[in-house]
Design a protein around this motif. Structure first.
Motif, PDB file in Angstrom:
ATOM      1  N   CYS A   1       0.837  -1.198   0.000  1.00  0.00           N
ATOM      2  CA  CYS A   1       0.000   0.000   0.000  1.00  0.00           C
ATOM      3  C   CYS A   1       0.876   1.253   0.000  1.00  0.00           C
ATOM      4  N   TYR A   2       0.208   2.400  -0.048  1.00  0.00           N
ATOM      5  CA  TYR A   2       0.881   3.702  -0.062  1.00  0.00           C
ATOM      6  C   TYR A   2       0.277   4.550   1.057  1.00  0.00           C
ATOM      7  N   VAL A   3       1.117   5.069   1.924  1.00  0.00           N
ATOM      8  CA  VAL A   3       0.636   5.866   3.056  1.00  0.00           C
ATOM      9  C   VAL A   3       0.073   7.186   2.538  1.00  0.00           C
ATOM     10  N   GLN A   4      -1.229   7.374   2.733  1.00  0.00           N
ATOM     11  CA  GLN A   4      -1.894   8.575   2.249  1.00  0.00           C
ATOM     12  C   GLN A   4      -1.612   9.747   3.190  1.00  0.00           C
ATOM     13  N   GLY A   5      -1.344  10.899   2.611  1.00  0.00           N
ATOM     14  CA  GLY A   5      -1.089  12.091   3.407  1.00  0.00           C
ATOM     15  C   GLY A   5      -2.164  13.139   3.196  1.00  0.00           C
ATOM     16  N   LYS A   6      -2.036  14.221   3.902  1.00  0.00           N
ATOM     17  CA  LYS A   6      -2.969  15.339   3.764  1.00  0.00           C
ATOM     18  C   LYS A   6      -2.171  16.596   3.459  1.00  0.00           C
ATOM     19  N   PRO A   7      -2.659  17.406   2.520  1.00  0.00           N
ATOM     20  CA  PRO A   7      -3.883  17.212   1.736  1.00  0.00           C
ATOM     21  C   PRO A   7      -3.726  16.105   0.699  1.00  0.00           C
ATOM     22  N   ALA A   8      -4.851  15.566   0.261  1.00  0.00           N
ATOM     23  CA  ALA A   8      -4.843  14.443  -0.671  1.00  0.00           C
ATOM     24  C   ALA A   8      -4.149  14.788  -1.981  1.00  0.00           C
ATOM     25  N   ALA A   9      -4.180  16.061  -2.342  1.00  0.00           N
ATOM     26  CA  ALA A   9      -3.568  16.490  -3.604  1.00  0.00           C
ATOM     27  C   ALA A   9      -2.063  16.254  -3.614  1.00  0.00           C
ATOM     28  N   ASN A  10      -1.461  16.123  -2.431  1.00  0.00           N
ATOM     29  CA  ASN A  10      -0.016  15.914  -2.353  1.00  0.00           C
ATOM     30  C   ASN A  10       0.381  14.451  -2.485  1.00  0.00           C
ATOM     31  N   ASN A  11      -0.605  13.560  -2.504  1.00  0.00           N
ATOM     32  CA  ASN A  11      -0.295  12.142  -2.660  1.00  0.00           C
ATOM     33  C   ASN A  11       0.131  11.853  -4.097  1.00  0.00           C
ATOM     34  N   ASP A  12       1.061  10.932  -4.254  1.00  0.00           N
ATOM     35  CA  ASP A  12       1.600  10.610  -5.573  1.00  0.00           C
ATOM     36  C   ASP A  12       0.499  10.047  -6.469  1.00  0.00           C
TER      37      ASP A  12
END
Length: 498
Positions: A456-467
């Motif tokens: 999996c991929y660790v989701q960050g905030k804001p979501a727009a910054n996720n790869d």
């Protein structure tokens, strides 16, 4: 009952309760795409698919050919010579790079080398461990409707009773790759696919293949193992090779490995770098690269590879294409990749997987043979096969294949169904660590996709910054993605901590 025993009891109950479901699920996932039943393999392995009957069809003896005789065959002489050369080079590289760590056969060495004498011994032979349909590779071999693979496991035949120190199965597989449709055959790909998806006694799919379908041999050998010590972590290296069958000369000859990019040659030659960069970033090739269907020209490829395991989730020089992206002397810069992705998008291409620099880098690794074998394998194997000769098989032999293998079955079966129905197949594939669902729910909640232990991929905030390449690598409800490396946001799905 104290908390620790209670926890262990609950865990044991959960695991025991899950095992039958998992076993049933695995059997369902491979329906129509692989043969893993021990009784069936025993019958096939004793019949026309015994290795010597496939390689030496004129041989009439009922006794299987031992490896001492197998590698004495003129057709196999180049195979032995090439493997011996790889061993010699591996040992030489070890002495040059790790002069303070010993290497040799036996537990007394820091790096415990595979005993080549066993490979060429009169006491070993290759035993059929599985049959796998790879018609999902028809894009690479349209004339032959893709491939069928007979996978054999190196096995010691004279194991003394009770001798636990010498396991009968040894860490090597030989993959005899067959053309699904023989040259000159008039049968349609749709009919071959139909037989696999709905096999019957009267027109089974295996009736269509024999020694005349042989295309090549692929070998995977655990060349060395280094136990964890004060100076290094646990490590095991696997040697991968490919040998094409020259039908006129009747020999197997060493061949470049499909998409195994020759990193060392690229990094050492600026002109070669420019040529490869220009080829791969061409919009047509970049789209195929994104879809996982790219066929890189052989001049850029290596004829052998070492796949070290485990590699973890952080970037590492153990990865096959480490150093090709970024850094001094790299083949690609971030600007190169970003510009190529933009150009492809402006030309109307819809990229499925590569939406970022990190996505491009991951595809560089998992498109190679060694990079794929480093991803969710059982050691360095994706198909060790069931040991139908064992009296009491261990877990490693009860489960015939890796999570990567099982996770890809939905995609492969979807392609088979399209071929059967005369529809244009979608040959694309996701990243090796995250299979395609193809609209199916079979993988949902499993460790193959988003369940416990899935990548999996660790989701960050804001979501727009996720790869953008990995934004959908999430976990099933009740689980959370926990990073396992020091710098990477990739990890595994585990139960949420309270």
């Amino acid at each position: 009952m104290s908390r620790a025993p209670r926890f262990l009891a609950i865990l044991f109950a959960l695991l025991c309760g899950a095992l039958p479901a998992c076993a049933a699920q695995d059997a369902a996932l491979e329906r129509g795409t692989a043969i893993t039943d021990p009784a069936t393999l025993r019958e096939l392995g004793g019949g026309k698919f015994r290795l010597d009957r496939m390689l030496v069809p004129e041989r009439s003896a009922e006794i299987p050919l031992a490896n001492s005789e197998l590698f004495a065959l003129p057709s196999m002489a180049p195979v032995r010579q090439a493997i011996d050369g790889e061993f010699d080079r591996y040992v030489a590289r070890h002495h040059a790079s790790l002069p303070k760590e010993t290497i040799g056969v036996g537990e007394g060495f820091d790096f415990q080398l595979f005993d080549r004498a066993l490979l060429y011994s009169a006491e070993t032979r290759f035993v059929l461990a599985g049959v796998v349909n790879r018609m999902d590779r028809t894009y690479a071999a349209e004339a032959s409707c893709g491939e069928i693979r007979l996978i054999y496991r190196l096995t010691r035949m004279n194991k003394a009773a009770g001798d636990n120190a010498s396991p009968p199965r040894l860490p090597m597989t030989l993959n005899l790759v067959l053309k699904a449709r023989a040259e000159g055959s008039a049968i349609a790909c749709s009919e071959i696919a139909r037989r696999w998806l709905g096999a019957s006694a009267s027109d089974g799919p295996l009736d269509l293949i024999d020694y005349q379908n042989v295309d090549r041999i692929e070998t995977n050998l655990q060349i060395a193992h280094a136990p964890k010590s004060s100076v290094r972590d646990f490590r095991t290296d696997y040697l991968l090779k490919v040998f094409r069958y020259d039908r006129e000369a009747r020999v197997f000859t060493e061949a470049p490995m499909e998409n195994q990019i020759d990193r060392m040659r690229l990094l050492a030659d600026d002109g070669f770098k420019r040529e490869f960069r220009s080829w791969l970033l061409d919009p047509v090739n970049l789209v195929a690269f994104d879809r996982g269907t790219v066929l890189i020209p052989e001049k850029f490829l290596a004829s052998g590879a070492i796949a070290p395991t485990p590699v973890g989730f952080d970037p590492s020089d153990l990865e096959p294409e480490f150093g090709l992206l970024q850094g001094e002397g790299a083949v690609f810069t971030e600007a190169d990749v970003v510009a190529a992705l933009r150009k492809a998008a402006e030309g109307g291409a819809k990229l499925q997987n590569i939406r970022s620099l990190a996505g491009f880098e991951r595809r560089l690794n998992d498109v190679t043979c060694s990079g794929c074998h480093q991803t969710r394998g059982i050691g360095g194997f994706h198909f060790p096969g069931v040991d139908w000769m064992a009296d009491s098989p261990s877990n490693s032999t009860v489960v015939p294949a890796s999570p990567h293998f099982f996770g890809d079955q939905v995609r492969r079966r979807d392609i088979l169904a399209s071929l059967r129905d005369g529809k244009p197949p979608d040959y694309s594939r996701g990243f090796a660590g995250r299979p395609q669902l193809r609209g199916s729910t079979e993988l949902a909640g499993t460790n193959y996709y988003d369940g416990w232990g899935a990548h999996c991929y660790v989701q960050g905030k804001p979501a727009a910054n996720n790869d953008g390449s990995f934004r959908d690598w999430t976990c099933a409800e009740g689980l959370t993605c926990q990073a396992t490396g020091k710098t990477s946001r990739f990890g595994m799905c585990f139960v949420k901590s309270r």
